[in-house]
Design a protein around this motif. Structure first.
Motif, PDB file in Angstrom:
ATOM      1  N   ASP A 378      56.790  45.080  45.295  1.00  0.00           N
ATOM      2  CA  ASP A 378      56.960  43.906  46.160  1.00  0.00           C
ATOM      3  C   ASP A 378      55.729  43.613  46.998  1.00  0.00           C
ATOM      4  OD1 ASP A 378      59.437  43.399  45.230  1.00  0.00           O
ATOM      5  OD2 ASP A 378      60.539  44.137  46.975  1.00  0.00           O
ATOM      6  N   ASP A 379      54.971  44.670  47.373  1.00  0.00           N
ATOM      7  CA  ASP A 379      53.783  44.437  48.199  1.00  0.00           C
ATOM      8  C   ASP A 379      52.565  44.035  47.350  1.00  0.00           C
ATOM      9  OD1 ASP A 379      52.975  46.775  46.989  1.00  0.00           O
ATOM     10  OD2 ASP A 379      53.106  48.013  48.790  1.00  0.00           O
ATOM     11  N   CYS A 380      52.787  43.867  46.049  1.00  0.00           N
ATOM     12  CA  CYS A 380      51.748  43.377  45.113  1.00  0.00           C
ATOM     13  C   CYS A 380      50.531  44.295  45.013  1.00  0.00           C
ATOM     14  CB  CYS A 380      51.295  41.960  45.486  1.00  0.00           C
ATOM     15  SG  CYS A 380      52.659  40.810  45.665  1.00  0.00           S
ATOM     16  N   THR A 381      50.679  45.566  45.377  1.00  0.00           N
ATOM     17  CA  THR A 381      49.531  46.477  45.308  1.00  0.00           C
ATOM     18  C   THR A 381      49.487  47.251  44.002  1.00  0.00           C
ATOM     19  OG1 THR A 381      50.801  48.270  46.311  1.00  0.00           O
ATOM     20  CG2 THR A 381      49.524  46.860  47.805  1.00  0.00           C
ATOM     21  N   SER A 382      50.656  47.475  43.382  1.00  0.00           N
ATOM     22  CA  SER A 382      50.653  48.343  42.213  1.00  0.00           C
ATOM     23  C   SER A 382      51.620  47.886  41.137  1.00  0.00           C
ATOM     24  CB  SER A 382      50.939  49.794  42.608  1.00  0.00           C
ATOM     25  OG  SER A 382      51.794  49.866  43.720  1.00  0.00           O
ATOM     26  N   VAL A 383      51.355  48.370  39.919  1.00  0.00           N
ATOM     27  CA  VAL A 383      52.231  48.067  38.788  1.00  0.00           C
ATOM     28  C   VAL A 383      52.616  49.385  38.114  1.00  0.00           C
ATOM     29  CG1 VAL A 383      50.248  47.653  37.248  1.00  0.00           C
ATOM     30  CG2 VAL A 383      52.485  46.748  36.635  1.00  0.00           C
ATOM     31  N   ILE A 395      55.680  57.359  33.107  1.00  0.00           N
ATOM     32  CA  ILE A 395      55.581  56.068  33.780  1.00  0.00           C
ATOM     33  C   ILE A 395      54.299  56.170  34.592  1.00  0.00           C
ATOM     34  CG2 ILE A 395      56.584  54.535  35.511  1.00  0.00           C
ATOM     35  CD1 ILE A 395      59.322  55.889  34.610  1.00  0.00           C
ATOM     36  N   LEU A 396      53.371  55.271  34.347  1.00  0.00           N
ATOM     37  CA  LEU A 396      52.106  55.312  35.068  1.00  0.00           C
ATOM     38  C   LEU A 396      52.103  54.252  36.147  1.00  0.00           C
ATOM     39  CD1 LEU A 396      49.517  55.849  32.188  1.00  0.00           C
ATOM     40  CD2 LEU A 396      50.540  57.524  33.695  1.00  0.00           C
ATOM     41  N   LEU A 397      51.516  54.611  37.276  1.00  0.00           N
ATOM     42  CA  LEU A 397      51.396  53.676  38.392  1.00  0.00           C
ATOM     43  C   LEU A 397      49.923  53.330  38.563  1.00  0.00           C
ATOM     44  CD1 LEU A 397      53.087  52.375  40.702  1.00  0.00           C
ATOM     45  CD2 LEU A 397      52.543  54.358  42.092  1.00  0.00           C
ATOM     46  N   TRP A 398      49.591  52.044  38.402  1.00  0.00           N
ATOM     47  CA  TRP A 398      48.202  51.611  38.546  1.00  0.00           C
ATOM     48  C   TRP A 398      48.007  50.783  39.803  1.00  0.00           C
ATOM     49  CZ3 TRP A 398      50.391  51.499  33.590  1.00  0.00           C
ATOM     50  CH2 TRP A 398      49.692  52.180  32.583  1.00  0.00           C
ATOM     51  N   ASN A 399      46.794  50.851  40.332  1.00  0.00           N
ATOM     52  CA  ASN A 399      46.392  49.991  41.436  1.00  0.00           C
ATOM     53  C   ASN A 399      46.024  48.624  40.850  1.00  0.00           C
ATOM     54  OD1 ASN A 399      44.976  48.687  43.491  1.00  0.00           O
ATOM     55  ND2 ASN A 399      44.293  50.619  44.356  1.00  0.00           N
ATOM     56  N   LEU A 400      46.646  47.554  41.344  1.00  0.00           N
ATOM     57  CA  LEU A 400      46.405  46.226  40.771  1.00  0.00           C
ATOM     58  C   LEU A 400      45.017  45.685  41.077  1.00  0.00           C
ATOM     59  CD1 LEU A 400      49.729  44.217  41.139  1.00  0.00           C
ATOM     60  CD2 LEU A 400      48.472  44.707  39.046  1.00  0.00           C
ATOM     61  N   SER A 401      44.383  46.194  42.139  1.00  0.00           N
ATOM     62  CA  SER A 401      43.087  45.612  42.502  1.00  0.00           C
ATOM     63  C   SER A 401      41.948  46.146  41.636  1.00  0.00           C
ATOM     64  CB  SER A 401      42.781  45.834  43.986  1.00  0.00           C
ATOM     65  OG  SER A 401      42.761  47.210  44.253  1.00  0.00           O
ATOM     66  N   ASP A 402      42.057  47.418  41.181  1.00  0.00           N
ATOM     67  CA  ASP A 402      40.947  47.935  40.367  1.00  0.00           C
ATOM     68  C   ASP A 402      41.388  48.550  39.031  1.00  0.00           C
ATOM     69  OD1 ASP A 402      42.125  50.290  41.105  1.00  0.00           O
ATOM     70  OD2 ASP A 402      40.527  50.937  42.455  1.00  0.00           O
TER      71      ASP A 402
END
Length: 499
Positions: A378-383, A395-402
Motif C-alpha cells: 500500500d505504501d508503494c515501496t515494494s512488490v 516469495i521475493l520482496l523487491w524495492n520498487l525504486s531500484d
C-alpha cells in the motif's frame, strides 16, 4: 507524578543549568534588568566569543524593539548605541534598526521590523536563536526528552508486531512481546457455494464485502457481517453469471461500487455490485485475460493477457487509450496505489515496472525461475512476487525504486500452479500466501520469519486476501471449492474489528 526537579535529581541529568533557567524565565518575562545582570556574568555559557556576541545581539535587539514599540524612543536609542552596536557584526543590520526610530506608531515599528511585537512568541524566538550559541549540554533543546522517548516508542511499534502483542500499548517499562493468538490463525467461516475450484479472492476496500472467482465461471459477492451473524449460506449477496469459461481474477473499484472480473473466455466484465448486473463486457484481448487492476481514480483500469498485451481502458470512453506490447505473455499486473507505476510479471521470468506518466519501462527485474503473481504494498515501496520452484519456491520482496531484493519468504510449496500472496495486517506487517500443500502460510514481513502454516483446506490454496479494514481477518481460496475466512484466537483490541 514526579516534579521536574525531582526527576532531574533521580536521573542525574539537569535539563537546564540553574543560570540558564533563570535566563530563560527572565527572557520570556521581558525582565531586562535581570537579563543585563545575567548576561554580564554568564560568559562561560557560550560556545565561543563569537557565539557570545551573537547571543547578546539577539537579546538586545529584542530589548531595543520592545522599547521602541512602547514609545520610549530615548531609552531605545541608548540601548541601540551602548548594547546592540557593540555586539553587531553587520552594518546593514544596524542601519535598518536605526531607521526604525523614524516610525511613530507601534504598528509601523512591528511592520517595518518584520516582528510580531513584545510577548511570548517573539521572546521565545530569541530563546530559540540562543540555542545555536549555547552548547546543548547546557541548554537542552526544547522538549528533547519527550522527543527521545517518543522515538523509542515508535521504534518499538515498528520493530515488534504491535498490536499483535501481549501489551495493548507500547511502554518504556517493558519491550513489546508477541502474542500469537492475536494473529489470525483460526478458521471462522467456511464458504462452500462454488461448484468448482476457487481461483481468486479479494475483500472490498471498505472490508464490508468479499468476492471470489471460480473455475465454475461465476464470481460470488459475500456480505462479511452476515457471514458471522447469519451464517455462510445467508452471506452470498450476488452471484455474477455471464462468463463462458473459468474466472481467474477480479478487482474491486476504489469506491467498491463496481467489480471487474476476467478469465479464460478472453473478456473482462464490469459489474454493478448493488444489482449484480453486468454493465459492460470489454473485448480486445485475443487470448486468456490473466489479470486486471484499477487506477486509483476509478476512471481507468488495466488488463493483461496471454496475448502479450497490456491494455489501459477508459471507463467513460469504453475503449483502450494505451497499449503496451510486452513481447511475451503477461501472467499478472498491478497498478500502484499512488497511480504512478504499473508492475507486470511475464512468462519470461521478468518483473517489468512501467512509469505510467511517461508510459516507459523504468526497471526490468530478471529471475531464474517462473514468476506467477505479484502484489504491491500500500505504501508503494515494494512488490512481492511468487517464484515457482520444485525444490525451493520463494516469495521475493523487491524495492520498487531500484529493483533490489529486500527479503525472501520460504516454507510454502509451489512447483506447478499459480499461487498468490499478499501483504496484510496492521500497517501491512505480514506477508501471507497460498500453497500447493493445502496450507496457508503467514510470515513477519520485516524479518522474513515464518509464523504459521495453517491447515484446514484439503487441496491447493490458490489465493489469499487480507481485509483492509480489519487487521485480524483474512480469506483464502482453494481447489477444494471453498473459501475460508480466518480470525485470531484472541481479540486484537486496538478498537479494530478483530473477531
Amino acid at each position: 507524578g514526579m516534579q521536574p526537579r525531582e526527576r532531574e535529581k533521580e536521573s542525574g541529568i539537569l535539563s537546564l543549568s540553574p543560570e540558564v533557567t533563570t535566563l530563560r524565565t527572565a527572557l520570556l518575562q521581558g525582565d531586562w534588568t535581570r537579563i543585563d545582570a545575567l548576561l554580564s556574568n554568564l560568559t562561560f555559557l557560550f560556545k565561543t566569543e563569537e557565539h557570545s556576541k551573537r547571543a547578546k545581539f539577539c537579546v538586545y535587539r529584542q530589548k531595543f524593539l520592545e522599547l521602541l514599540e512602547s514609545g520610549d524612543t530615548h531609552k531605545a536609542l541608548e540601548c541601540l548605541k551602548s548594547e546592540v552596536t557593540p555586539f553587531s557584526s553587520n552594518l546593514n543590520e544596524l542601519q535598518s534598526l536605526t531607521l526604525l526610530v523614524m516610525y511613530q506608531t507601534p504598528e509601523q515599528v512591528r511592520l517595518n521590523a518584520h516582528w510580531p511585537g513584545a510577548g511570548y512568541d517573539s521572546r521565545y524566538a530569541v530563546l530559540e536563536s540562543l540555542r545555536g550559541c549555547i552548547p546543548p549540554d547546557i541548554l537542552l533543546p526544547e522538549r528533547r526528552l519527550e522527543k527521545l522517548l517518543t522515538s523509542v516508542l515508535e521504534n518499538q511499534v515498528r520493530e515488534s508486531l504491535f498490536p499483535y502483542t501481549k501489551q495493548s500499548a507500547p511502554s518504556l517499562l517493558e519491550d513489546l512481546e508477541l502474542n500469537r493468538d492475536k494473529i489470525p490463525s483460526v478458521t471462522r467461516v467456511v464458504l462452500s457455494q462454488h461448484d468448482d475450484e476457487v481461483w481468486y479472492v479479494q475483500f472490498s476496500y471498505s472490508g464490508k464485502y468479499l468476492a471470489s472467482g471460480s473455475k465454475d465461471k461465476t464470481a460470488l459477492i459475500y456480505d462479511v457481517e452476515k457471514m458471522f451473524s447469519e451464517g455462510p449460506e445467508a452471506a452470498v449477496v450476488q452471484r455474477l453469471v455471464g462468463h463462458h469459461n473459468s474466472l481467474s481474477f477480479l478487482a474491486w473499484s476504489p469506491c467498491d461500487t463496481m467489480l471487474l472480473t476476467c478469465g479464460n473466455d478472453k473478456t473482462t466484465k464490469l459489474w454493478n455490485v448493488k444489482t449484480g448486473q453486468c454493465i459492460k463486457s470489454f473485448e480486445k484481448h485475443q487470448e486468456v485475460v490473466t489479470s486486471c487492476s484499477w487506477f486509483p481514480s476509478g476512471k481507468q483500469f488495466a488488463t493483461g493477457s496471454i496475448d502479450k498485451f497490456i491494455h489501459i481502458w477508459d471507463l467513460e470512453l469504453e475503449e483502450v487509450v494505451h497499449s503496451f506490447h510486452l513481447g511475451c505473455r503477461v501472467s499478472d499486473l498491478s497498478v500502484s496505489k499512488d497511480g504512478k507505476l504499473l508492475v507486470a510479471v511475464d512468462y519470461e521470468k521478468k518483473i517489468r515496472i512501467f512509469d505510467l506518466e511517461t508510459k516507459r519501462e523504468k526497471i526490468t527485474i530478471c529471475e531464474l525461475e517462473n514468476i506467477t503473481s505479484l502484489c504491491i504494498s500500500d505504501d508503494c515501496t515494494s512488490v512481492a512476487a511468487n517464484v515457482v520452484s520444485q525444490t525451493l519456491p520463494e516469495i521475493l520482496l523487491w524495492n520498487l525504486s531500484d529493483g533490489k531484493v529486500i527479503r525472501k519468504f520460504r516454507g510454502h510449496r509451489q512447483a506447478r500452479f499459480v499461487i498468490r500472496s499478499c501483504f496484510g495486517g496492521y500497517r501491512q506487517k505480514f506477508v501471507i500466501s497460498g500453497s500447493e500443500d493445502s496450507f496457508v502460510y503467514v510470515w513477519n514481513r520485516e524479518t522474513g520469519d515464518l509464523l504459521f502454516s495453517l491447515g484446514g483446506h484439503t487441496a491447493s490454496v490458490n489465493s489469499v486476501a487480507w481485509n483492509p479494514a480489519d487487521p485480524a481477518m483474512f480469506a483464502s481460496a482453494s481447489d477444494d471449492k471453498t473459501v475460508r475466512v480466518w480470525g485470531g484466537a484472541a481479540p486484537l483490541g486496538l478498537g479494530c474489528k478483530g473477531r
